[in-house]
Scaffold this active site. Sequence first.
Site, mmCIF file in Angstrom:
data_model
loop_
_atom_site.group_PDB
_atom_site.id
_atom_site.type_symbol
_atom_site.label_atom_id
_atom_site.label_comp_id
_atom_site.label_asym_id
_atom_site.label_seq_id
_atom_site.Cartn_x
_atom_site.Cartn_y
_atom_site.Cartn_z
ATOM 1 N N CYS A 22 0.832 -1.209 0.000
ATOM 2 C CA CYS A 22 0.000 0.000 0.000
ATOM 3 C C CYS A 22 0.861 1.251 0.000
ATOM 4 O O CYS A 22 0.883 2.028 0.963
ATOM 5 C CB CYS A 22 -0.954 -0.019 1.190
ATOM 6 N N TYR A 33 21.642 -6.810 -3.001
ATOM 7 C CA TYR A 33 20.765 -5.863 -2.307
ATOM 8 C C TYR A 33 19.298 -6.149 -2.604
ATOM 9 O O TYR A 33 18.490 -5.247 -2.772
ATOM 10 C CB TYR A 33 21.151 -4.419 -2.662
#
Length: 419
Positions: free
Chosen positions: A343, A372
């Site tokens: 969200c 990463y």
Amino acid sequence: MSPVFGRRSGQLFVEEVPLAAIAEMAGTPVYVNSAGGMRAQARALIDAFAGQDVQVCYAVKANHHLAILKLFASLGLGMDTVSGGEIARALKAGCPPERIVFAGVAKDDDEMRQGLRHDIWQFNVESIEELRRLDQVAQTLGTRARVALRVNPNVAAGGHDKISTGRKGDKFGVPVENAVSILGEAARMPGIEPVGLHCHIGSQITELAPFEAAYLRVIEAWKAVRQSGVPITRIDFGGGFGVHYREAPNFTIADYAAMVKRITTGLGAKLVLEPGRFLVAEQAVLLTRVIYLKETGEHRFLVLDAGMNTLIRPAMYGAWHDIEPVGIPGAELAPTEVVGPICESSDFFARGRMLPRMVEGDLVAIMQAGAYGRVMASDYNSRPGPAEVMVDGDQFDVITRRRPVEKQYEDEVIPPWLG
């Protein structure tokens, strides 16, 4: 695309394994790592520096999984660590302490003691304040810390402002012009053994020129320190060489090695390199599944079960990752917004990417996800953490199980006074 990934009868494979078989076994989202690809990258780097006195130390922060550390340690690589936790991981994976480097701007006393008790090969010290503190800790243990001073050559480099680390305003290192005075003081400290200079100017660097400019300044400082009477013997050039995300770097690892050889010949210095991204980035994918295709007027949204909680680089850096359908790709391409379930409006993997039409249930591979990626994943929105798989030839195994929601809150405590 790394050569370990390719299509057979239209289906995307990693080494000898179809990605669809991994998704069926491990579920999605799942990070898929190629052991063969990582070995090939490490060997290419080692071969490029054949004949030079070089110790390669893998930058653990790029991907700290024990299986990956074990693979690199078995090839003779050391480990570049930036925390006590990474030192513990390196040791657990079988890396001997005499090949461990400890970097980072905020080592606390416990971490210093940890490194000293294991007699690690080198502390990369970032400030005079850290040097004095390390001296005190070493004296309390009756030992000495081998120290390379990180100098800042004031060279801007890196694929993004947030991963450029060698400029005057960056928090890392000391001004290169202060190396003589600081290491002169270090030589008088009972708990310190000065052994060299260290620099690291950034990450995802795609040109040779910034490396050479920085290294020449470090070499000049190294000579000045030795002329001052401090017998340092090492130069740690860090890492930072770029990989192929959207565009390939403008040099090869052979070009880089030739440049280093040209500027260091005759110095008699032991060289240290700390690659991370170079060894792992292109050797893994994030395998994810389409939840649904949402079409609203002019926009086509490909909604995946992976999000910025799974791979944060696009949201954090605006990073580019190639996106490939795992099954037979369609011929007709259209601009597509590739998004996750989080969200946040920033939960995008790509905007307006030209992709074939995919629908609910289709598998998607987000490429170049080995660096990463999983190490920066989070529990945001309390979504289950991704699994990890390692492939080697025609075999593969789950190396990290999916982390269910219950595990996310099992160490949380509701105070009794809440009732």
